[in-house]
Design a protein around this motif. Structure first.
Motif, PDB file in Angstrom:
ATOM      1  N   GLN A 123       0.870  -1.168   0.000  1.00 14.65           N
ATOM      2  CA  GLN A 123       0.000   0.000   0.000  1.00 14.65           C
ATOM      3  C   GLN A 123       0.907   1.218   0.000  1.00 14.65           C
ATOM      4  O   GLN A 123       1.891   1.261   0.725  1.00 14.65           O
ATOM      5  N   THR A 124       0.574   2.219  -0.771  1.00 12.04           N
ATOM      6  CA  THR A 124       1.476   3.352  -0.886  1.00 12.04           C
ATOM      7  C   THR A 124       1.222   4.427   0.164  1.00 12.04           C
ATOM      8  O   THR A 124       1.831   5.469   0.119  1.00 12.04           O
ATOM      9  N   GLN A 125       0.328   4.164   1.145  1.00  9.40           N
ATOM     10  CA  GLN A 125       0.202   5.139   2.217  1.00  9.40           C
ATOM     11  C   GLN A 125       1.494   5.133   3.014  1.00  9.40           C
ATOM     12  O   GLN A 125       2.114   4.102   3.193  1.00  9.40           O
ATOM     13  N   MET A 126       1.877   6.286   3.493  1.00  7.24           N
ATOM     14  CA  MET A 126       3.115   6.403   4.251  1.00  7.24           C
ATOM     15  C   MET A 126       2.856   7.195   5.517  1.00  7.24           C
ATOM     16  O   MET A 126       1.816   7.797   5.678  1.00  7.24           O
ATOM     17  N   THR A 127       3.849   7.174   6.395  1.00  5.07           N
ATOM     18  CA  THR A 127       3.741   7.989   7.589  1.00  5.07           C
ATOM     19  C   THR A 127       3.893   9.462   7.246  1.00  5.07           C
ATOM     20  O   THR A 127       3.475  10.322   8.000  1.00  5.07           O
ATOM     21  N   GLN A 128       4.510   9.756   6.104  1.00  5.75           N
ATOM     22  CA  GLN A 128       4.663  11.141   5.682  1.00  5.75           C
ATOM     23  C   GLN A 128       4.052  11.313   4.294  1.00  5.75           C
ATOM     24  O   GLN A 128       2.854  11.233   4.143  1.00  5.75           O
ATOM     25  N   THR A 129       4.852  11.487   3.275  1.00  4.46           N
ATOM     26  CA  THR A 129       4.326  11.733   1.942  1.00  4.46           C
ATOM     27  C   THR A 129       4.732  10.620   0.980  1.00  4.46           C
ATOM     28  O   THR A 129       5.753   9.979   1.172  1.00  4.46           O
ATOM     29  N   THR A 130       3.937  10.386  -0.064  1.00  7.57           N
ATOM     30  CA  THR A 130       4.271   9.349  -1.037  1.00  7.57           C
ATOM     31  C   THR A 130       5.147   9.889  -2.158  1.00  7.57           C
ATOM     32  O   THR A 130       5.682   9.126  -2.925  1.00  7.57           O
ATOM     33  N   THR A 131       5.272  11.192  -2.273  1.00  9.10           N
ATOM     34  CA  THR A 131       6.036  11.796  -3.355  1.00  9.10           C
ATOM     35  C   THR A 131       7.230  12.549  -2.785  1.00  9.10           C
ATOM     36  O   THR A 131       7.072  13.362  -1.885  1.00  9.10           O
ATOM     37  N   LEU A 132       8.406  12.279  -3.325  1.00  9.05           N
ATOM     38  CA  LEU A 132       9.610  13.004  -2.951  1.00  9.05           C
ATOM     39  C   LEU A 132       9.804  14.138  -3.941  1.00  9.05           C
ATOM     40  O   LEU A 132       9.904  13.896  -5.147  1.00  9.05           O
ATOM     41  N   ILE A 133       9.807  15.367  -3.449  1.00  8.96           N
ATOM     42  CA  ILE A 133      10.100  16.538  -4.278  1.00  8.96           C
ATOM     43  C   ILE A 133      11.594  16.796  -4.156  1.00  8.96           C
ATOM     44  O   ILE A 133      12.100  16.993  -3.054  1.00  8.96           O
ATOM     45  N   CYS A 134      12.307  16.775  -5.257  1.00  5.12           N
ATOM     46  CA  CYS A 134      13.769  16.915  -5.247  1.00  5.12           C
ATOM     47  C   CYS A 134      14.146  18.379  -5.476  1.00  5.12           C
ATOM     48  O   CYS A 134      13.994  18.887  -6.579  1.00  5.12           O
ATOM     49  N   GLN A 135      14.593  19.045  -4.424  1.00  2.00           N
ATOM     50  CA  GLN A 135      15.034  20.431  -4.541  1.00  2.00           C
ATOM     51  C   GLN A 135      16.397  20.558  -3.911  1.00  2.00           C
ATOM     52  O   GLN A 135      16.505  20.414  -2.681  1.00  2.00           O
ATOM     53  N   PRO A 136      17.445  20.757  -4.648  1.00  4.18           N
ATOM     54  CA  PRO A 136      17.454  20.901  -6.108  1.00  4.18           C
ATOM     55  C   PRO A 136      17.224  19.545  -6.781  1.00  4.18           C
ATOM     56  O   PRO A 136      17.228  18.515  -6.117  1.00  4.18           O
ATOM     57  N   SER A 137      17.069  19.586  -8.078  1.00  9.92           N
ATOM     58  CA  SER A 137      16.822  18.343  -8.811  1.00  9.92           C
ATOM     59  C   SER A 137      18.043  17.428  -8.719  1.00  9.92           C
ATOM     60  O   SER A 137      19.160  17.878  -8.478  1.00  9.92           O
TER      61      SER A 137
END
Length: 184
Positions: A123-137
């Motif tokens: 299951q893709t539910q997580m304790t935090q977020t399912t998407t990692l935003i890469c800053q910087p790329s």
């Protein structure tokens, strides 16, 4: 008559340009593009005996990765030893600390497999977020160093070898930023 259009003073620190410079040099255009990569432990190199820890090569390296998402997968399970969650450690993408693990990309909550006694659905539910935003790329991604860990931080015991019942599959979605016309 003068046909050059030019501001009388710099605007926001931009030096004045001639009409031909405005027309001939449009701003670079970029777009987001998604790539899906299916990581299957059975396809790992023989130098990695455990399906719980290995390096998965990305055959066509990804450039300028701005987002990474785990969209699904399956894990091997045995009812007596399956914890309620497994820590997905991907060294190149880790962004959080979970329990005893030093780094984690995602926490995978396990559920009974539909019609299967050997695999559990991730299951893709997580304790935090399912998407990692890469800053910087991430400028270049050549491989993923995968490790599946128990809640105490130790490697999951899925045995060794290439027995299909001990393998897992993870589906990642990578979003990259590329210029129009740029080849991947």
């Amino acid at each position: 008559m003068n046909t050059k259009i030019q501001p009388s003073r710099p605007v926001l620190g931009i030096p004045p340009r001639t009409t031909s410079e405005w027309i001939d040099t449009p701003p670079p255009k970029q777009r987001e593009r998604n790539y899906f990569i299916c990581v299957e432990s059975i396809k790992r190199a023989p130098v990695y005996p455990s399906p719980a820890e290995y390096r998965f090569p990305i055959l066509q390296p990804l450039r300028d990765v701005i987002r990474v998402e785990l969209v699904g997968g399956t894990l091997p399970s045995t009812p007596a030893t399956t914890p309620p969650y497994v820590i997905l450690d991907v060294n190149e993408l880790n962004h959080m600390d979970v329990g005893s693990a030093n780094g984690a990309f995602n926490v995978l909550f396990t559920a009974p497999g539909a019609g299967s006694s050997t695999h559990s659905i991730v299951q893709t539910q997580m304790t935090q977020t399912t998407t990692l935003i890469c800053q910087p790329s991430i400028p270049r991604l050549n491989y993923l160093s995968i490790a599946l860990r128990a809640p105490d931080g130790t490697l999951m015991d899925y045995g060794t070898g290439f027995d299909p019942s001990n393998q897992h599959m993870l589906m990642f979605k990578f979003t990259v930023l590329e210029a129009f016309g740029q080849l991947p």
